[in-house]
Design a protein around this motif. Structure first.
Motif, PDB file in Angstrom:
ATOM      1  N   SER A 192      47.716  37.663  44.965  1.00 40.06           N
ATOM      2  CA  SER A 192      46.966  38.723  44.297  1.00 40.06           C
ATOM      3  C   SER A 192      46.307  38.171  43.034  1.00 40.06           C
ATOM      4  O   SER A 192      46.722  37.144  42.493  1.00 40.06           O
ATOM      5  N   LYS A 193      45.258  38.852  42.598  1.00 39.79           N
ATOM      6  CA  LYS A 193      44.613  38.543  41.322  1.00 39.79           C
ATOM      7  C   LYS A 193      44.070  39.838  40.754  1.00 39.79           C
ATOM      8  O   LYS A 193      43.788  40.796  41.496  1.00 39.79           O
ATOM      9  N   GLU A 194      43.934  39.895  39.448  1.00 37.90           N
ATOM     10  CA  GLU A 194      43.364  41.071  38.799  1.00 37.90           C
ATOM     11  C   GLU A 194      41.847  40.908  38.699  1.00 37.90           C
ATOM     12  O   GLU A 194      41.330  39.793  38.609  1.00 37.90           O
ATOM     13  N   LEU A 195      41.138  42.045  38.726  1.00 47.85           N
ATOM     14  CA  LEU A 195      39.679  42.038  38.818  1.00 47.85           C
ATOM     15  C   LEU A 195      39.035  42.671  37.588  1.00 47.85           C
ATOM     16  O   LEU A 195      39.367  43.794  37.214  1.00 47.85           O
ATOM     17  N   ASP A 196      38.134  41.942  36.984  1.00 50.76           N
ATOM     18  CA  ASP A 196      37.326  42.449  35.868  1.00 50.76           C
ATOM     19  C   ASP A 196      36.012  42.938  36.474  1.00 50.76           C
ATOM     20  O   ASP A 196      34.988  42.262  36.431  1.00 50.76           O
ATOM     21  N   LEU A 197      36.036  44.147  37.056  1.00 47.46           N
ATOM     22  CA  LEU A 197      34.896  44.636  37.825  1.00 47.46           C
ATOM     23  C   LEU A 197      33.671  44.892  36.964  1.00 47.46           C
ATOM     24  O   LEU A 197      32.539  44.680  37.398  1.00 47.46           O
ATOM     25  N   VAL A 198      33.904  45.388  35.754  1.00 50.15           N
ATOM     26  CA  VAL A 198      32.797  45.640  34.823  1.00 50.15           C
ATOM     27  C   VAL A 198      33.084  44.824  33.563  1.00 50.15           C
ATOM     28  O   VAL A 198      33.828  45.262  32.686  1.00 50.15           O
ATOM     29  N   PRO A 199      32.525  43.629  33.459  1.00 54.91           N
ATOM     30  CA  PRO A 199      32.860  42.753  32.339  1.00 54.91           C
ATOM     31  C   PRO A 199      32.461  43.361  31.000  1.00 54.91           C
ATOM     32  O   PRO A 199      31.296  43.699  30.784  1.00 54.91           O
ATOM     33  N   PRO A 203      25.401  44.005  29.167  1.00 48.81           N
ATOM     34  CA  PRO A 203      24.512  45.122  28.806  1.00 48.81           C
ATOM     35  C   PRO A 203      24.947  46.422  29.473  1.00 48.81           C
ATOM     36  O   PRO A 203      25.149  46.484  30.686  1.00 48.81           O
ATOM     37  N   GLY A 204      25.156  47.446  28.674  1.00 41.63           N
ATOM     38  CA  GLY A 204      25.575  48.739  29.198  1.00 41.63           C
ATOM     39  C   GLY A 204      27.056  48.827  29.477  1.00 41.63           C
ATOM     40  O   GLY A 204      27.520  49.837  30.006  1.00 41.63           O
ATOM     41  N   ALA A 205      27.816  47.801  29.115  1.00 42.29           N
ATOM     42  CA  ALA A 205      29.252  47.806  29.409  1.00 42.29           C
ATOM     43  C   ALA A 205      30.061  47.508  28.161  1.00 42.29           C
ATOM     44  O   ALA A 205      30.945  46.657  28.164  1.00 42.29           O
ATOM     45  N   THR A 206      29.742  48.222  27.083  1.00 41.74           N
ATOM     46  CA  THR A 206      30.465  48.020  25.823  1.00 41.74           C
ATOM     47  C   THR A 206      31.421  49.160  25.512  1.00 41.74           C
ATOM     48  O   THR A 206      32.023  49.194  24.444  1.00 41.74           O
ATOM     49  N   ASP A 207      31.564  50.084  26.442  1.00 41.71           N
ATOM     50  CA  ASP A 207      32.530  51.162  26.275  1.00 41.71           C
ATOM     51  C   ASP A 207      33.936  50.575  26.335  1.00 41.71           C
ATOM     52  O   ASP A 207      34.225  49.718  27.173  1.00 41.71           O
ATOM     53  N   PRO A 208      34.866  51.023  25.451  1.00 35.15           N
ATOM     54  CA  PRO A 208      36.233  50.483  25.456  1.00 35.15           C
ATOM     55  C   PRO A 208      36.936  50.592  26.807  1.00 35.15           C
ATOM     56  O   PRO A 208      37.870  49.830  27.076  1.00 35.15           O
ATOM     57  N   GLN A 209      36.513  51.531  27.666  1.00 33.82           N
ATOM     58  CA  GLN A 209      37.179  51.669  28.968  1.00 33.82           C
ATOM     59  C   GLN A 209      36.987  50.424  29.842  1.00 33.82           C
ATOM     60  O   GLN A 209      37.728  50.223  30.804  1.00 33.82           O
ATOM     61  N   TYR A 210      36.021  49.574  29.489  1.00 31.49           N
ATOM     62  CA  TYR A 210      35.768  48.399  30.304  1.00 31.49           C
ATOM     63  C   TYR A 210      36.503  47.150  29.790  1.00 31.49           C
ATOM     64  O   TYR A 210      36.324  46.064  30.335  1.00 31.49           O
ATOM     65  N   LYS A 211      37.314  47.319  28.761  1.00 28.75           N
ATOM     66  CA  LYS A 211      38.109  46.186  28.295  1.00 28.75           C
ATOM     67  C   LYS A 211      39.191  45.849  29.323  1.00 28.75           C
ATOM     68  O   LYS A 211      39.795  46.726  29.917  1.00 28.75           O
ATOM     69  N   GLY A 212      39.420  44.559  29.534  1.00 28.07           N
ATOM     70  CA  GLY A 212      40.483  44.135  30.438  1.00 28.07           C
ATOM     71  C   GLY A 212      40.089  44.274  31.896  1.00 28.07           C
ATOM     72  O   GLY A 212      38.911  44.358  32.256  1.00 28.07           O
ATOM     73  N   TYR A 213      41.105  44.301  32.760  1.00 32.08           N
ATOM     74  CA  TYR A 213      40.883  44.372  34.205  1.00 32.08           C
ATOM     75  C   TYR A 213      40.843  45.825  34.664  1.00 32.08           C
ATOM     76  O   TYR A 213      41.524  46.684  34.104  1.00 32.08           O
ATOM     77  N   GLU A 214      40.055  46.072  35.723  1.00 32.56           N
ATOM     78  CA  GLU A 214      39.945  47.426  36.253  1.00 32.56           C
ATOM     79  C   GLU A 214      40.584  47.603  37.625  1.00 32.56           C
ATOM     80  O   GLU A 214      40.738  48.730  38.094  1.00 32.56           O
ATOM     81  N   ASN A 215      40.956  46.527  38.270  1.00 30.62           N
ATOM     82  CA  ASN A 215      41.491  46.661  39.621  1.00 30.62           C
ATOM     83  C   ASN A 215      42.317  45.416  39.952  1.00 30.62           C
ATOM     84  O   ASN A 215      42.465  44.514  39.121  1.00 30.62           O
ATOM     85  N   LYS A 216      42.815  45.390  41.173  1.00 25.52           N
ATOM     86  CA  LYS A 216      43.649  44.282  41.627  1.00 25.52           C
ATOM     87  C   LYS A 216      43.358  44.008  43.092  1.00 25.52           C
ATOM     88  O   LYS A 216      43.252  44.931  43.902  1.00 25.52           O
ATOM     89  N   PHE A 217      43.217  42.723  43.425  1.00 23.78           N
ATOM     90  CA  PHE A 217      43.019  42.300  44.806  1.00 23.78           C
ATOM     91  C   PHE A 217      44.304  41.692  45.343  1.00 23.78           C
ATOM     92  O   PHE A 217      45.022  40.998  44.617  1.00 23.78           O
ATOM     93  N   GLU A 218      44.571  41.921  46.630  1.00 24.72           N
ATOM     94  CA  GLU A 218      45.771  41.369  47.249  1.00 24.72           C
ATOM     95  C   GLU A 218      45.475  41.007  48.697  1.00 24.72           C
ATOM     96  O   GLU A 218      44.756  41.727  49.404  1.00 24.72           O
ATOM     97  N   VAL A 219      46.012  39.878  49.153  1.00 31.64           N
ATOM     98  CA  VAL A 219      45.904  39.482  50.548  1.00 31.64           C
ATOM     99  C   VAL A 219      47.294  39.076  51.042  1.00 31.64           C
ATOM    100  O   VAL A 219      48.051  38.413  50.331  1.00 31.64           O
ATOM    101  N   LYS A 220      47.636  39.538  52.249  1.00 27.96           N
ATOM    102  CA  LYS A 220      48.892  39.174  52.896  1.00 27.96           C
ATOM    103  C   LYS A 220      48.585  38.568  54.260  1.00 27.96           C
ATOM    104  O   LYS A 220      47.590  38.923  54.899  1.00 27.96           O
TER     105      LYS A 220
END
Length: 477
Positions: A192-199, A203-220
């Motif tokens: 698995s790895k964490e995803l920074d979907l909206v870096p 531009p247009g992504a300076t809202d604090p909600q976009y800090k850090g990772y927004e999702n997680k990917f996993e493969v089995k």
């Protein structure tokens, strides 16, 4: 600008599935015997102390005086830490920006492990023997704390593998024996790895909600692989025995599912019509109007490398035996680690790699040699003492070291003992401490031409420590 969210490329690292079972370099594991561990596995292909010879050199089975069984386990006390910085996909060094304090160092990312093993040898007559071994040939488990600096490259890695090995041995002459075996290996893994979907900072992504990772990917995935092995033992003199053991490659195609852990209402960052900024659920390239990302069938091709071991054992006198050995491992066969979609879907489209690739990691490992020396001393009829030293070179090149495999050269010191309870039962115990070099990392994502892809980067240093405690019981029939 991001035509597609390149940060969604599943940057799973090569030895990720198979990173160092810490007592061996690469993704090999050395926890197959307590009697061998006591002497750092020096001379293991040239001695036949107990039924664990099934693994080390099946030629030794015919040299055992009686049918017998050996079984036990190794407890690995592991500790790993990371100190460094992350650069997000906009090129922003997170420790120097508004994202400072959002990420953590990952904590102790190496959980302790217990690795079991078992063997049985049946003597058909004075010259022939058959055997069966059940053991772990390779495996790993690393787990970074959620929100770690390394999370964009590695979050959780798990591999468990079990090898069922039937073997046959025959004494060709008074001085020469040989043995052959078949390896039937079941392997299953999770990455698995964490995803920074909206870096944050784009531009247009300076809202604090976009800090850090927004999702997680996993493969089995899981698979069964097949290989073979053989060995010979030759008594060069009454006091000196030479041994050689070879193991073939084992190919796996771990088939399973790739998924986003939060599959509904997925946000992304793209430039579908010349506009920039975060895109709402349902916008290109997320499916439909729900922002849904379905699971996708995928496969992970992997190859376990071939290896050759050379050993010597010399009986110095009635009490002291000196041992040495060297093992060559064909790690150069391991050049890439890929996650490939087997059915059409959204995840491989989001990766931006093309050709149905979800993840592509450049490894380009190199062949290695490991060396060991050891000694056994018979204190009396009941007790045998052991000690050993080994140097194990890492196959990982500095420029391609990954967060999933913070592997480096290691040296280890070992000590052990055997206690003979009676004519039927004996017990082995061993301790091994590993001195592992600190590992520097400068990791990026790559495209299918092995060129750097995007600005996402992890830079810093890993510090890994390991202590192994092994126990084994032997029953002579």
């Amino acid at each position: 600008m991001f035509n597609k969210p390149s940060v969604l490329a599943v940057a799973v690292a090569a030895a990720s599935l198979f990173s160092a079972g810490v007592q061996a370099s690469g993704f090999k594991i050395n926890e197959q015997s307590a009697s061998g561990a006591g002497r750092a596995f020096a001379g293991s292909a040239a001695v036949a102390n107990d039924a664990s010879v099934v693994f080390f050199n099946p030629a030794g089975m015919s040299r055992l005086e009686r049918s017998q069984a050996s079984f036990g386990f190794t407890y690995l006390q592991l500790e790993g830490s990371f100190d460094g910085v992350r650069t997000n996909p906009t090129g922003m060094v997170t420790s120097d920006t508004a994202e400072a304090g959002v990420y953590n160092d990952g904590g102790d990312f190496m959980p302790d492990k217990v690795i079991p093993f078992g063997y049985i040898v049946h003597k058909l007559d004075d010259k022939a023997a058959v055997g069966l071994g059940i053991f772990a040939p390779f495996g790993t488990a690393t787990d970074y704390k959620s929100g770690s600096l390394a999370g964009g490259f590695a979050d959780e890695t798990q591999l468990s593998a079990i090898d069922i090995q039937p073997t046959f041995s025959y004494q060709l002459s008074d001085t020469l024996s040989f043995g052959v075996g078949i390896d039937i290996v079941y392997a299953q893994g999770l990455l698995s790895k964490e995803l920074d979907l909206v870096p944050f900072g784009a531009p247009g992504a300076t809202d604090p909600q976009y800090k850090g990772y927004e999702n997680k990917f996993e493969v089995k995935g899981d698979d069964i692989g097949y290989g073979w092995n053989f060995g010979v033992m030759w008594d060069a003199s009454q006091a000196t025995t030479l041994g050689f053991a070879y193991r073939s490659e084992i190919d796996f195609d771990l088939e399973g599912k790739s998924e986003f852990k939060q599959s509904e209402g997925v946000l992304g960052y793209a430039d579908p019509d010349g506009a920039t900024g975060p895109i709402p659920p349902g916008a290109y390239p997320v499916d439909g109007n729900t922002g849904k990302v379905d699971k996708q069938d995928s496969r992970v091709p992997l190859t376990g490398p071939r290896s050759a071991t050379f050993s010597i054992a010399h009986q110095f006198d009635d009490r002291l035996q000196l041992l040495a050995g060297a093992t060559w491992t064909d790690w150069s066969s391991f050049k890439y680690f890929d996650v490939i979609a087997t059915k059409s879907g959204i995840i491989d489209d989001l990766s931006g790699l093309g050709e149905n690739y979800i993840g592509h990691i450049v490894e380009k490992w190199h062949d290695t040699w490991s060396y060991s020396v050891g000694a056994e001393y018979s204190l009396n009829q009941d007790w045998t003492l052991r000690t050993g030293y080994a140097f194990d070179a890492s196959p990982v090149k500095d420029e391609h070291r990954t967060a999933r495999v913070p592997d480096n050269d290691r040296q280890w010191l070992t000590a052990g003992t055997t206690y003979n309870l009676n004519d039927s039962w004996s017990f082995d115990a061993a301790v091994a401490y590993l001195f592992i070099d600190k590992s520097k990392i400068d990791e990026y994502n790559y495209d299918l031409d092995d060129d750097q892809k995007g600005a996402d980067n992890l830079k810093g240093e890993f510090d890994v420590n390991a202590l192994g405690l092994s126990f084994q019981a032997n029953y002579r029939m």
